[in-house]
Motif scaffolding. Structure first.
Motif, PDB file in Angstrom:
ATOM      1  N   LEU A   9      46.433  36.732  31.368  1.00 18.68           N
ATOM      2  CA  LEU A   9      45.266  36.039  30.965  1.00 18.68           C
ATOM      3  C   LEU A   9      45.085  34.818  32.038  1.00 18.68           C
ATOM      4  N   LEU A  10      46.340  34.070  31.907  1.00 19.26           N
ATOM      5  CA  LEU A  10      46.396  32.817  32.529  1.00 19.26           C
ATOM      6  C   LEU A  10      46.172  33.161  34.350  1.00 19.26           C
ATOM      7  N   PHE A  12      34.542  36.290  33.365  1.00 16.66           N
ATOM      8  CA  PHE A  12      35.754  35.619  32.708  1.00 16.66           C
ATOM      9  C   PHE A  12      37.225  35.861  33.291  1.00 16.66           C
ATOM     10  N   SER A  13      37.200  36.956  34.209  1.00 18.71           N
ATOM     11  CA  SER A  13      38.269  37.158  34.916  1.00 18.71           C
ATOM     12  C   SER A  13      38.072  37.741  36.290  1.00 18.71           C
ATOM     13  N   VAL A  14      39.233  37.420  37.026  1.00 18.20           N
ATOM     14  CA  VAL A  14      39.055  37.543  38.568  1.00 18.20           C
ATOM     15  C   VAL A  14      40.457  38.402  38.971  1.00 18.20           C
ATOM     16  N   GLY A  28      40.218  25.906  33.486  1.00 20.06           N
ATOM     17  CA  GLY A  28      40.982  26.125  35.011  1.00 20.06           C
ATOM     18  C   GLY A  28      39.927  25.639  35.646  1.00 20.06           C
ATOM     19  N   LEU A  85      39.809  29.760  28.971  1.00 23.74           N
ATOM     20  CA  LEU A  85      40.808  29.528  29.986  1.00 23.74           C
ATOM     21  C   LEU A  85      40.198  29.168  31.444  1.00 23.74           C
ATOM     22  N   TRP A  86      39.170  29.994  31.613  1.00 24.43           N
ATOM     23  CA  TRP A  86      38.225  29.970  32.868  1.00 24.43           C
ATOM     24  C   TRP A  86      37.817  28.492  33.055  1.00 24.43           C
ATOM     25  N   SER A 126      40.619  22.223  38.105  1.00 26.13           N
ATOM     26  CA  SER A 126      40.711  22.355  39.583  1.00 26.13           C
ATOM     27  C   SER A 126      39.766  21.451  40.312  1.00 26.13           C
ATOM     28  N   ILE A 148      43.162  31.379  38.999  1.00 26.06           N
ATOM     29  CA  ILE A 148      42.229  31.816  39.754  1.00 26.06           C
ATOM     30  C   ILE A 148      41.578  30.821  40.458  1.00 26.06           C
ATOM     31  N   HIS A 149      41.425  29.624  39.766  1.00 24.28           N
ATOM     32  CA  HIS A 149      40.793  28.246  40.315  1.00 24.28           C
ATOM     33  C   HIS A 149      41.693  27.591  41.251  1.00 24.28           C
ATOM     34  N   TYR A 150      42.843  28.091  41.343  1.00 24.38           N
ATOM     35  CA  TYR A 150      43.950  27.514  42.257  1.00 24.38           C
ATOM     36  C   TYR A 150      44.201  28.252  43.353  1.00 24.38           C
ATOM     37  N   THR A 168      44.721  35.556  35.567  1.00 23.14           N
ATOM     38  CA  THR A 168      43.228  36.297  36.153  1.00 23.14           C
ATOM     39  C   THR A 168      42.093  35.276  35.643  1.00 23.14           C
ATOM     40  N   SER A 169      42.179  34.190  34.702  1.00 26.45           N
ATOM     41  CA  SER A 169      41.226  33.264  34.414  1.00 26.45           C
ATOM     42  C   SER A 169      41.501  32.044  34.524  1.00 26.45           C
ATOM     43  N   PHE A 170      42.749  31.351  34.508  1.00 28.65           N
ATOM     44  CA  PHE A 170      43.071  30.000  34.883  1.00 28.65           C
ATOM     45  C   PHE A 170      43.376  29.572  36.096  1.00 28.65           C
ATOM     46  N   GLN A 187      39.706  34.261  27.501  1.00 29.26           N
ATOM     47  CA  GLN A 187      39.649  34.103  29.060  1.00 29.26           C
ATOM     48  C   GLN A 187      38.442  32.933  29.433  1.00 29.26           C
ATOM     49  N   LYS A 242      34.698  32.731  42.822  1.00 27.83           N
ATOM     50  CA  LYS A 242      34.639  31.532  41.796  1.00 27.83           C
ATOM     51  C   LYS A 242      33.252  31.093  41.455  1.00 27.83           C
TER      52      LYS A 242
END
Lengths: 156, 262
Positions: free
Chosen positions: A18-19, B116-118, B49, B45-46, B53, A25-27, A21-23, B42, B252
């Motif tokens: 989850l980290l 919510f997920s990539v 994140g 977290l999204w 960032s 990803i912004h890095y 794919t969701s968190f 998610q 993004k």
């Protein structure tokens, strides 16, 4: 491996996915994302001696969640992580993971092989991806060392 | 006589095998289940994140921002002159639309969806709209400025898997803005798209804007894709190729629009 330990690993890899794919990803940088599941898998494989059963459990759990959040058929990443485990076991017999340089070499080779195996599926190889994940892997290594030292300190 | 230890092993192995087979048979519901329970975590977290960032980007790119500001100022002045020109065209367009009894809002029937997920490795995103919201396979996804993001590949109960235009399985017809040149845009993987099947005789210009040609059933005409990058032309091949520089980082985007119908 005890059932409780397997359950903890199950939850750990689920949360890592989850980290990733969701968190994290912004890095991402130049389309290279941090493959947290792979990096923690490598860390857990190399930080202590694992028997075949433990290694296979790690590989199946890591691959399972990557498969859940993947567009390929189910089981592909479980297979990929099992191959990585056997390769890592082979490398570990030849290169010591106890010192930093040995760990770096093992980390780099495992990430490189993962990307090469993935290239067979996607026909796309990005060396920048390897480098970026290698650097992230070193950061994770130092974080794990710091946690270990802190744990030792509290234990006294 | 089977020993107790061996008996346990057989039971555990059989259970694992049964679970694997069940997961393989029911992979769509299994994925749907995990997406449903993971979506709230998610989403949170999204957002965290993105916020963190953005904060770090602001810290590390101060000098770059100053340069970008100067560049944007210049571009802004150029755009102002174009706005005047477009304004007169818009008025003319409005009159024509009124005459034809067409409303801009009727162009597309759309629904907003949240990412919510990539997955950057495989060029897809997961969005929080699914079968229950009327989403169907093949529907195109755009951003709020008519830029094409991708198409729906798999629909689950409350979520959908969207293949980005950079995905290798995505290809669609495109045209060059202001020209009569047509070609095929193909995903290359890892965030890259290229233009193919443009006849060698046609003159491609770097920087020209590429839009959808609308030859496919689901893809409307005129959605923005990107600009022509490096052009690849050889005497041996009957067609020329070019890289497409996408207008935004499609992976993004927070909120997207799914075109339900045209």
């Amino acid at each position: 491996m005890k059932l409780s330990k397997t359950l903890i690993l199950f939850l750990l890899f689920y949360f890592l996915t989850l980290l990733q794919t969701s968190f994290l990803i912004h890095y991402s940088w130049h389309n290279a994302g941090i493959h947290l599941v792979l990096l923690i898998f490598v860390l857990l494989l190399f930080n202590k001696k694992r028997d075949i059963k433990e290694g296979l459990v790690l590989a199946v759990l890591a691959g399972f969640f990557i498969d859940i959040f993947s567009s390929y058929f189910f089981g592909l990443f479980i297979l990929l992580f099992i191959i990585l485990f056997f390769l890592a076991s082979y490398l570990k017999k030849r290169i010591s993971a106890n010192n930093f340089s040995g760990y770096c070499l093992l980390l780099f080779l495992t990430i490189l092989v993962y990307n090469l195996l993935f290239f067979l599926i996607s026909y796309k190889f990005n060396f920048f991806d390897v480098l970026y994940n290698f650097l992230a892997g070193i950061v994770i290594y130092f974080i794990s060392k710091a946690i270990y030292v802190l744990k030792q300190g509290f234990g006294k | 006589m089977i020993r107790k230890k061996d008996k346990n092993r057989i039971i555990v192995s059989s259970l694992v095998l049964v679970v694997v087979i069940l997961v393989l048979i029911f992979q769509t519901p299994v994925r749907s289940f995990f997406y449903t329970i993971s979506e709230p975590i998610q989403q949170s977290l999204w957002q965290k994140g993105k916020n963190s960032s953005d904060f770090f980007n602001g810290l590390f790119s101060f000098s770059a921002l100053t340069r970008e500001n100067e560049f944007l100022g210049q571009e802004n002045r150029e755009l102002l002159s174009k706005i005047v020109e477009i304004d007169s065209l818009r008025k003319e367009n409005e009159e024509l639309r009124a005459a034809l009894n067409l409303g801009l809002a009727d162009d597309y029937k759309i629904i907003e969806a949240r990412v919510f997920s990539v997955n950057l490795e495989q060029d897809f995103v997961l969005v929080n709209k699914g079968k229950q919201d009327g989403i169907k396979k093949g529907m195109p996804i755009i951003d709020f400025h008519n830029i094409l993001i991708g198409r729906v590949e798999q629909v689950y109960t409350n979520q959908s898997k969207v293949f980005l235009i950079s995905n290798k399985d995505v290809k669609f017809s495109v045209g060059i803005e202001g020209e009569t040149i047509n070609g095929l845009a193909k995903g290359k993987g890892k965030g890259e798209v290229f233009l193919d099947l443009v006849p060698k005789e046609e003159k491609l210009v770097s920087g020209a804007l590429i839009t959808t040609a609308g030859l496919e059933e689901n893809f409307p005409q005129g959605l923005l894709i990107g600009r022509i990058g490096d052009i690849e032309r050889t005497d041996l091949a009957p067609f020329q190729k070019a890289n497409i520089e996408l207008l935004l980082d499609v992976s993004k985007q927070n909120n997207l629009l799914i075109i339900l119908a045209q």
